[in-house]
Structures are given as structure tokens and as C-alpha cells.
Design a protein around this motif. Sequence first.
Motif, PDB file in Angstrom:
ATOM      1  N   GLU A  84      57.672  18.210 -15.779  1.00  0.00           N
ATOM      2  CA  GLU A  84      58.561  18.775 -14.769  1.00  0.00           C
ATOM      3  C   GLU A  84      59.692  17.795 -14.517  1.00  0.00           C
ATOM      4  O   GLU A  84      60.835  18.075 -14.788  1.00  0.00           O
ATOM      5  CB  GLU A  84      57.795  19.058 -13.481  1.00  0.00           C
ATOM      6  N   THR A  85      59.354  16.614 -14.028  1.00  0.00           N
ATOM      7  CA  THR A  85      60.387  15.620 -13.734  1.00  0.00           C
ATOM      8  C   THR A  85      60.429  14.528 -14.791  1.00  0.00           C
ATOM      9  O   THR A  85      61.339  13.715 -14.784  1.00  0.00           O
ATOM     10  CB  THR A  85      60.134  14.974 -12.360  1.00  0.00           C
ATOM     11  N   GLU A  86      59.456  14.500 -15.693  1.00  0.00           N
ATOM     12  CA  GLU A  86      59.374  13.429 -16.672  1.00  0.00           C
ATOM     13  C   GLU A  86      60.585  13.368 -17.584  1.00  0.00           C
ATOM     14  O   GLU A  86      61.008  12.292 -17.991  1.00  0.00           O
ATOM     15  CB  GLU A  86      58.102  13.557 -17.520  1.00  0.00           C
ATOM     16  N   LEU A  87      61.151  14.530 -17.923  1.00  0.00           N
ATOM     17  CA  LEU A  87      62.309  14.544 -18.808  1.00  0.00           C
ATOM     18  C   LEU A  87      63.498  13.836 -18.163  1.00  0.00           C
ATOM     19  O   LEU A  87      64.174  13.036 -18.805  1.00  0.00           O
ATOM     20  CB  LEU A  87      62.678  15.975 -19.207  1.00  0.00           C
ATOM     21  N   ASP A  88      63.740  14.101 -16.885  1.00  0.00           N
ATOM     22  CA  ASP A  88      64.828  13.419 -16.175  1.00  0.00           C
ATOM     23  C   ASP A  88      64.596  11.916 -16.159  1.00  0.00           C
ATOM     24  O   ASP A  88      65.520  11.126 -16.379  1.00  0.00           O
ATOM     25  CB  ASP A  88      64.946  13.947 -14.743  1.00  0.00           C
ATOM     26  N   GLU A  89      63.364  11.512 -15.908  1.00  0.00           N
ATOM     27  CA  GLU A  89      63.026  10.090 -15.872  1.00  0.00           C
ATOM     28  C   GLU A  89      63.226   9.459 -17.253  1.00  0.00           C
ATOM     29  O   GLU A  89      63.745   8.341 -17.367  1.00  0.00           O
ATOM     30  CB  GLU A  89      61.581   9.913 -15.419  1.00  0.00           C
ATOM     31  N   VAL A  91      65.336  10.398 -19.614  1.00  0.00           N
ATOM     32  CA  VAL A  91      66.774  10.274 -19.872  1.00  0.00           C
ATOM     33  C   VAL A  91      67.344   9.075 -19.114  1.00  0.00           C
ATOM     34  O   VAL A  91      68.144   8.305 -19.644  1.00  0.00           O
ATOM     35  CB  VAL A  91      67.518  11.579 -19.498  1.00  0.00           C
ATOM     36  N   GLU A  92      66.909   8.892 -17.875  1.00  0.00           N
ATOM     37  CA  GLU A  92      67.364   7.735 -17.086  1.00  0.00           C
ATOM     38  C   GLU A  92      66.932   6.424 -17.747  1.00  0.00           C
ATOM     39  O   GLU A  92      67.718   5.466 -17.821  1.00  0.00           O
ATOM     40  CB  GLU A  92      66.808   7.811 -15.665  1.00  0.00           C
TER      41      GLU A  92
END
Length: 138
Positions: A84-89, A91-92
Motif C-alpha cells: 500500500e505505502t511501501e512503493l512510495d517509501e 521511491v523515496e
Amino acid sequence: MSRRDSYAACPRAWTCAPLRSPNRWPLPCMEAAGAAASLQTMLDATRRGGTVVQLGILPRDAVSISLSELGLRELTVFGSQRFETELDEAVELLAEHKFLAEVISHDFPLAEAEAAFAMALDSTASSKVVIKVGALEA
């Protein structure tokens, strides 16, 4: 060939995939595209007593699929949360730590996809192999 002969040897033959059934996939079937049409295809293609694992992230909006076959063919459907949020993390992290980009060992243009898959199969020579598609090839 009789129906009985067409099933793999199994104590519960009705749950085994037919040996000669081109229109039914063995269990479990995994939907990973996140498209309603793909999920419907998995539901249609899974044989009686089979299992569908929903990996793709379907849209939040209501989707239209036929559920009557779930009961009629005794299908089991499991959902699985990939991320869910792992992709955003991720990329960061890649933006903050440039050395992580070295995870990609090879990239190929789409025209060389066969060579890319061959390289990806050799874990001694590659880690992550990327196939560049469309505008990304430039």
C-alpha cells in the motif's frame, strides 16, 4: 478417454486438474493485473474446486464480475495485499540513496525482450533486469 481417466491420480480426483483440459487452468490461479476483466478470466478459467488468489489491486470503484460460478463450481477466492505505502517509501529511498539504483544490473529495449528474460534467469549474472517499453526506451 473417459472423464475418470482424464483426471490426475488423486484421492480426491474432483479437486485435481484434468490432464487434458486446455480451457481450465490448474489451481491456484493468480490474478495480478488488477483489472476486473482479468479477475473474471481467472474465475472463468479456474476448474471446479479450484482457487483464485487476487494479487492485483483492483480499482476502488465497483467492478462488474459474475459471482455465480463461485458457488456453482465451488471456487475459493483469496485476497492478498501486495503493498500500500511501501512503493512510495521505496521511491523515496531510491531518491535519497543513489547507490540503491545499482540493484538494476541490466536494461534492455523491448525489441530485445527475449535476451532480457534469458539474462534474468541467470542469477549469477544479474540481479534486476529491466525491459524499457515505449517512450522510456529513449
